[in-house]
Design a protein around this motif. Structure first.
Motif, PDB file in Angstrom:
ATOM      1  N   THR A 197       5.476  42.171  20.856  1.00 26.52           N
ATOM      2  CA  THR A 197       6.642  41.644  20.156  1.00 26.52           C
ATOM      3  C   THR A 197       7.077  42.581  19.041  1.00 26.52           C
ATOM      4  O   THR A 197       8.273  42.816  18.835  1.00 26.52           O
ATOM      5  CB  THR A 197       6.318  40.252  19.567  1.00 26.52           C
ATOM      6  OG1 THR A 197       5.915  39.387  20.624  1.00 26.52           O
ATOM      7  CG2 THR A 197       7.521  39.670  18.842  1.00 26.52           C
ATOM      8  N   VAL A 210       1.904  40.161  15.772  1.00 25.29           N
ATOM      9  CA  VAL A 210       3.049  40.610  16.572  1.00 25.29           C
ATOM     10  C   VAL A 210       2.765  41.923  17.314  1.00 25.29           C
ATOM     11  O   VAL A 210       3.453  42.252  18.278  1.00 25.29           O
ATOM     12  CB  VAL A 210       4.321  40.756  15.707  1.00 25.29           C
ATOM     13  CG1 VAL A 210       4.747  39.401  15.170  1.00 25.29           C
ATOM     14  CG2 VAL A 210       4.121  41.758  14.578  1.00 25.29           C
ATOM     15  N   GLU A 231       0.296  40.164  22.856  1.00 28.70           N
ATOM     16  CA  GLU A 231       0.418  40.458  24.290  1.00 28.70           C
ATOM     17  C   GLU A 231      -0.829  41.139  24.838  1.00 28.70           C
ATOM     18  O   GLU A 231      -1.206  40.935  26.002  1.00 28.70           O
ATOM     19  CB  GLU A 231       1.653  41.319  24.541  1.00 28.70           C
ATOM     20  CG  GLU A 231       2.975  40.573  24.448  1.00 28.70           C
ATOM     21  CD  GLU A 231       3.445  40.302  23.028  1.00 28.70           C
ATOM     22  OE1 GLU A 231       4.451  39.600  22.845  1.00 28.70           O
ATOM     23  OE2 GLU A 231       2.794  40.794  22.080  1.00 28.70           O
TER      24      GLU A 231
END
Length: 311
Positions: free
Chosen positions: A41, A58, A62
């Motif tokens: 992100t 962030v 992922e």
């Protein structure tokens, strides 16, 4: 053994992953290492400061999800990006020996921070660096500046600002001998775990056992102490906070501070932890340091900072 190593795609992230791969290959030249680039992100959303984004991790989320889905075997991170609360099953199995933990300043003509004229513009999006800069040099101006090292250096050369502040470790890992001023911890206490590369994997996996063999115990202890302070104080990237543990002959010097966003107020404490102290007692001393900061006004500064950012 075949290992899929997850990493972000920036030049710095790839340089960090290369360091990990080199250490693993020194353990076993027969390893098959596959680099898997994953966009996070933080890589995709570039028009907002990190503290303005929803959620935590962030630059990590992922990669965590890819580990949990079994798509990669380990992930390489800048440890300062890893949140203190982690998904169940994941473990930071290794940290490499810390490089420079310090912030540095780069100016177009090499002018040091103390000689910049009033109104000179410094680029940084770190709440901590902004607060510390305003405290030490309130005559200077600060503008938000995100992006990788190359992007920030380009903006500096284009005249967007007169100087940029960043972590010196990034320059070292890129192998760049750029003229820079290393900023003293007395005024610019770095971010928790700054300068540390971390390797995350699933607990009790083959990667876990292998990674423990490249772990640097001294750095691992330092990062644990810093993170315990962060855990107790809370706030994360929403709060201007510096934490640094440094191993010295006489023990581990643990320093921490919380600042107001405008830099006008701060609470700072430090403690010397004997090297011979058991791990749990070291962590207890870190907790006590954090509580002392909170009781001395740090808790109020944290709440004000969170209100200022979220409101």
């Amino acid at each position: 053994m075949h290992l899929r190593i997850g990493t972000r795609g920036s030049a710095l992230a790839l340089a960090q992953t290369k360091k990990v791969m080199e250490q693993l290959m020194r353990l076993d030249a027969e390893l098959e290492l596959e680099q898997v680039v994953i966009k996070t992100t933080g890589d995709i959303v570039r028009d907002r400061a990190l503290h303005a984004m929803k959620g935590v991790g962030v630059f990590v989320r992922e990669l965590d999800e890819a580990l949990l889905r079994g798509e990669i075997d380990l992930a390489v991170h800048s440890m300062k990006d890893i949140p203190t609360i982690r998904p169940e099953g994941l473990i930071t199995a290794a940290v490499l020996e810390r490089e420079s933990p310090y912030d540095c300043l780069i100016t177009r003509d090499g002018t040091p921070l103390s000689r910049l004229p009033p109104g000179a513009v410094i680029g940084t999006s770190s709440l901590r660096r902004v607060a510390q800069l305003r405290r030490a040099h309130p005559q200077l101006s600060v503008i938000p500046m995100r992006g990788n090292i190359t992007t920030r250096l380009r903006k500096l050369e284009e005249g967007v600002c007169d100087g940029i502040m960043l972590a010196e470790a990034g320059l070292i890992r890129m192998g760049w001998s750029i003229e820079r001023e290393v900023l003293p911890c007395e005024h610019f206490l770095p971010s928790c775990n700054q300068g540390v590369i971390a390797c995350v994997c699933m607990q009790h996996s083959d990667a876990h056992e292998l990674l423990t063999r490249i772990d640097h115990p001294i750095t691992h202890t330092e990062t644990e102490l810093e993170r315990r302070v962060m855990e107790v104080l809370g706030g994360g990237c929403l709060v201007p906070m510096g934490v640094l543990a440094q191993s010295q002959p006489e023990g581990i010097r643990l320093s921490a501070e919380v600042l107001s966003i405008d830099g006008r107020e701060h609470t700072r404490r430090e403690v010397l932890i004997p090297t011979t102290t058991e791990r749990e007692h070291k962590l207890k001393m870190a907790e006590e340091l954090a509580k002392e900061i909170a009781h001395a006004g740090g808790a109020r500064l944290i709440e004000l900072a969170k209100e200022g950012v979220e409101g």
